[in-house]
Design a protein around this motif. Structure first.
Motif, short mmCIF file in Angstrom:
data_model
loop_
_atom_site.label_atom_id
_atom_site.label_comp_id
_atom_site.label_asym_id
_atom_site.label_seq_id
_atom_site.Cartn_x
_atom_site.Cartn_y
_atom_site.Cartn_z
N UNK A 63 -30.70 -94.01 28.32
CA UNK A 63 -29.70 -94.61 27.43
C UNK A 63 -30.13 -96.01 27.00
N UNK A 64 -30.63 -96.79 27.94
CA UNK A 64 -31.10 -98.14 27.62
C UNK A 64 -32.26 -98.08 26.63
N UNK A 65 -33.16 -97.14 26.86
CA UNK A 65 -34.32 -96.99 26.00
C UNK A 65 -33.93 -96.54 24.60
N UNK A 66 -33.02 -95.59 24.51
CA UNK A 66 -32.57 -95.10 23.20
C UNK A 66 -31.89 -96.23 22.41
N UNK A 67 -31.07 -97.02 23.08
CA UNK A 67 -30.41 -98.14 22.41
C UNK A 67 -31.42 -99.16 21.90
N UNK A 68 -32.42 -99.45 22.72
CA UNK A 68 -33.44 -100.42 22.34
C UNK A 68 -34.26 -99.90 21.15
#
Length: 79
Positions: A63-68
């Protein structure tokens, strides 16, 4: 008397890249490093499923990676 293991640690020490440091946890960053994924452009060539199969990745990291990636106008491959 215990032996000093510093020589062993020095040999096995792996220098980590700063790629995604502060964005995703270290185990996920190491997993990307093992696959030689060191840029968002390279990462966008993979699917979410492929990345989730790497040891060290979980839902939170993804999730953090997708947002970034979204903030940087990139996304995962749709395969």
């Amino acid at each position: 008397m215990a032996k000093c293991l510093s020589s062993i640690c020095a040999v096995n020490h792996v220098v980590e890249s700063d790629f995604l440091k502060g964005i995703i946890p270290a185990p996920a960053r190491r997993a990307l490093g093992k696959e030689k994924i060191d840029s968002l452009e390279k990462l966008s060539g993979y699917s979410e499923t492929e990345i989730m199969q790497l040891h060290g990745f979980g839902k939170n990291s993804m999730e953090k990676l997708k947002n970034y990636m979204k903030e940087n106008n990139l996304s995962f491959n749709e395969n």
